[in-house]
Write a protein that holds these residues in place. Sequence first.
Motif, mmCIF file in Angstrom:
data_model
loop_
_atom_site.group_PDB
_atom_site.id
_atom_site.type_symbol
_atom_site.label_atom_id
_atom_site.label_comp_id
_atom_site.label_asym_id
_atom_site.label_seq_id
_atom_site.Cartn_x
_atom_site.Cartn_y
_atom_site.Cartn_z
ATOM 1 N N ALA A 144 -18.427 -14.213 -3.194
ATOM 2 C CA ALA A 144 -18.228 -12.949 -3.899
ATOM 3 C C ALA A 144 -19.497 -12.104 -3.960
ATOM 4 C CB ALA A 144 -17.710 -13.218 -5.310
ATOM 5 N N ALA A 145 -20.646 -12.736 -4.168
ATOM 6 C CA ALA A 145 -21.887 -11.963 -4.318
ATOM 7 C C ALA A 145 -22.212 -11.195 -3.045
ATOM 8 C CB ALA A 145 -23.040 -12.896 -4.684
ATOM 9 N N ARG A 146 -22.114 -11.854 -1.889
ATOM 10 C CA ARG A 146 -22.407 -11.185 -0.630
ATOM 11 C C ARG A 146 -21.353 -10.129 -0.314
ATOM 12 N NH1 ARG A 146 -26.179 -8.999 2.237
ATOM 13 N NH2 ARG A 146 -25.751 -8.953 4.472
ATOM 14 N N MET A 147 -20.102 -10.441 -0.619
ATOM 15 C CA MET A 147 -19.022 -9.483 -0.392
ATOM 16 C C MET A 147 -19.256 -8.220 -1.226
ATOM 17 S SD MET A 147 -14.954 -10.323 -0.601
ATOM 18 C CE MET A 147 -14.997 -10.880 -2.290
ATOM 19 N N ARG A 148 -19.658 -8.400 -2.481
ATOM 20 C CA ARG A 148 -19.913 -7.262 -3.351
ATOM 21 C C ARG A 148 -21.054 -6.395 -2.806
ATOM 22 N NH1 ARG A 148 -20.649 -9.976 -7.461
ATOM 23 N NH2 ARG A 148 -18.655 -9.765 -8.537
ATOM 24 N N THR A 149 -22.114 -7.031 -2.339
ATOM 25 C CA THR A 149 -23.274 -6.287 -1.827
ATOM 26 C C THR A 149 -22.905 -5.420 -0.629
ATOM 27 O OG1 THR A 149 -24.810 -7.983 -2.595
ATOM 28 C CG2 THR A 149 -25.584 -6.531 -0.838
ATOM 29 N N VAL A 150 -22.184 -5.997 0.315
ATOM 30 C CA VAL A 150 -21.820 -5.266 1.535
ATOM 31 C C VAL A 150 -20.816 -4.161 1.221
ATOM 32 C CG1 VAL A 150 -20.703 -5.454 3.790
ATOM 33 C CG2 VAL A 150 -22.348 -7.199 3.054
ATOM 34 N N PHE A 151 -19.796 -4.471 0.428
ATOM 35 C CA PHE A 151 -18.799 -3.456 0.087
ATOM 36 C C PHE A 151 -19.423 -2.310 -0.702
ATOM 37 C CE2 PHE A 151 -14.971 -6.575 0.274
ATOM 38 C CZ PHE A 151 -14.830 -6.319 1.628
ATOM 39 N N GLN A 152 -20.340 -2.623 -1.600
ATOM 40 C CA GLN A 152 -20.978 -1.580 -2.395
ATOM 41 C C GLN A 152 -21.744 -0.608 -1.495
ATOM 42 O OE1 GLN A 152 -23.390 -3.227 -5.567
ATOM 43 N NE2 GLN A 152 -22.593 -1.672 -6.957
ATOM 44 N N LYS A 153 -22.416 -1.163 -0.509
ATOM 45 C CA LYS A 153 -23.158 -0.330 0.436
ATOM 46 C C LYS A 153 -22.211 0.569 1.229
ATOM 47 C CE LYS A 153 -26.271 -0.646 4.440
ATOM 48 N NZ LYS A 153 -26.967 -1.570 5.367
ATOM 49 N N GLU A 154 -21.080 0.019 1.673
ATOM 50 C CA GLU A 154 -20.136 0.801 2.470
ATOM 51 C C GLU A 154 -19.440 1.874 1.632
ATOM 52 O OE1 GLU A 154 -17.483 -1.857 4.447
ATOM 53 O OE2 GLU A 154 -19.006 -2.565 5.846
ATOM 54 N N LEU A 155 -19.108 1.552 0.399
ATOM 55 C CA LEU A 155 -18.496 2.562 -0.468
ATOM 56 C C LEU A 155 -19.418 3.762 -0.634
ATOM 57 C CD1 LEU A 155 -17.004 0.195 -3.206
ATOM 58 C CD2 LEU A 155 -15.675 1.609 -1.623
ATOM 59 N N ALA A 156 -20.704 3.476 -0.787
ATOM 60 C CA ALA A 156 -21.679 4.567 -0.909
ATOM 61 C C ALA A 156 -21.852 5.306 0.410
ATOM 62 C CB ALA A 156 -23.016 4.001 -1.382
ATOM 63 N N GLU A 157 -21.920 4.557 1.508
ATOM 64 C CA GLU A 157 -22.132 5.159 2.824
ATOM 65 C C GLU A 157 -21.024 6.125 3.201
ATOM 66 O OE1 GLU A 157 -22.400 3.690 7.512
ATOM 67 O OE2 GLU A 157 -22.476 2.218 5.879
#
Length: 551
Positions: A144-157
């Motif tokens: 979950a932690a890694r998934m959250r980090t990557v998704f958060q970056k993409e949502l912003a991007e």
Amino acid sequence: MMKDHMMKDHMIVPSQDHCDVLVIGAGIAGICAAIAAAKEGCAVVLTSSTEIFSGSSFFPGTWGLGLIGPVDAADEDDLAASIARVGAGMTTPALVKTFVHKINPAINALKARGIKLRTAEKSDEKEFIPCFDHKRRNWNGLEAARMRTVFQKELAEYGVRLCPHHEALELVQRSGRVCGAVFAAKNRLLAIRSKAVVLATGGYSGLFQNFLTTADVTGTGHALALRAGARLINMEFMQMMPGFLSPAPKTVFNEKTFRFATFRDADGNDILAHLPNRAALLAQRSTHGPFTAAGADRAVDFAIARTEQSGGAYVSYSDEMKQNPPEFIATYFDWLRENKGLTPDDPVRIGMYAHAANGGIVIDSDAATDVPGLYACGEVTGGMHGADRIGGLSSANGLVFGEIAGKSAATEAGSTMAADDAILLHVRSIPDAHGIRSRLRSVMTENAMIARSAEGLTRAIRFCTDALEEMERNAPATTAADAAAALRLSAQLQTATAILTAALLRRESRGAHYRTDHPDTLKSEQKRIIVTETDGAITARHESSEERTHE
């Protein structure tokens, strides 16, 4: 708090925002939908009733999320057949076919995006065979932690606008098309207009007293869809599974440990001692997490459930497991020690919890509902899963159909105008919403957990019906807080009624649905059940042959 505008008995809801695609729910399905729509060039708003990254996907009471797919292209047909077999005739073949074809590319795409997935070092161990399945698959563990980090970056991007603490209370329609939703946010009501809406609100475990999900999994999304004109399917099939009552309540009990465990009541008695084939039943019970009526090992779940009045079943593990645990179990206890401070030597008490929903909103292979402008994905939908569900398919389903829903909604948004007329809500106040919700959870727990009967289901339906009728006799709501409480509770009562009505109509035991008055699985009852709403009345019926043909 802003004073709400009134027009006679109606509340006028102001529009706060416009977008191309509105995604309601921020678990793995909703996040995937939002990113997919934004990649298509749409202006996307992603809402959550709590924080972004919520729901079952990010529930902290489980050691991790499994994703499974076919081993390779040659395994797709077998996996599809296994999903249908485990679903006991209740799955939608077109959804299953879409899933098995798209899941491995979706898993590979996650890896390419930098999301680390766990793999099995000892994949030949039988613990890696998914729940209810007959063979090993392409198993992956989501962190979950890694998934959250990557998704958060993409949502912003991709410029997705995030609206946490926006609780969806009603869908907005114009000329039969869904074009936004009404939310409770910051002590006021507001609307977000859109050209298309994706519902990803999760299951309905929050309708029960004990549930193994986050608190925002309330079941309201099903009622929102019903009221908009969508159909529900397979609502009677809900996973119930054991979890810790103490310590670390709401922690998932690892089913793979059943064959190494002894279960005792508060007086120290072995609760399974009366079973002549105890070892065989525990070995069978180790192959699946949720309760099922399909096997004789259901006796294990019934025995655990009987201990709950006295505090639950006390669990102890064998020296064999402690000294040489299989990899899957060792990984679980590593997580349990790091996150909950527990070891295999610590005494725990377990009971039965409501978990994941197998049923939900009817969608097609493009994630479209029956209602123009409305799409759905993830656990709020039904048909991909049946009476039982293979382990590792829920997150995988959200991953696949989340992306499909986002792309489909983006396509529709390209040819649709967002509506902009006034939104009027007719809402009655409800002075004791908290008390009624508490009684609803008690009623659902008493009558709709692993043991159901016509008498209990009828009693529970009557409670829901009486509560809804009583609400209609109340005075109009005059504040946003009153309106939100009433809309939330009425939606939960309607979703509960959908579950109960379907369970009452299914006069047999099949998969996750067990009837004490109809304990056998019947060929004559191998019919999927559809739930609809008309003018406030919720009804369940068997699926027509025409619906089956055009699925």
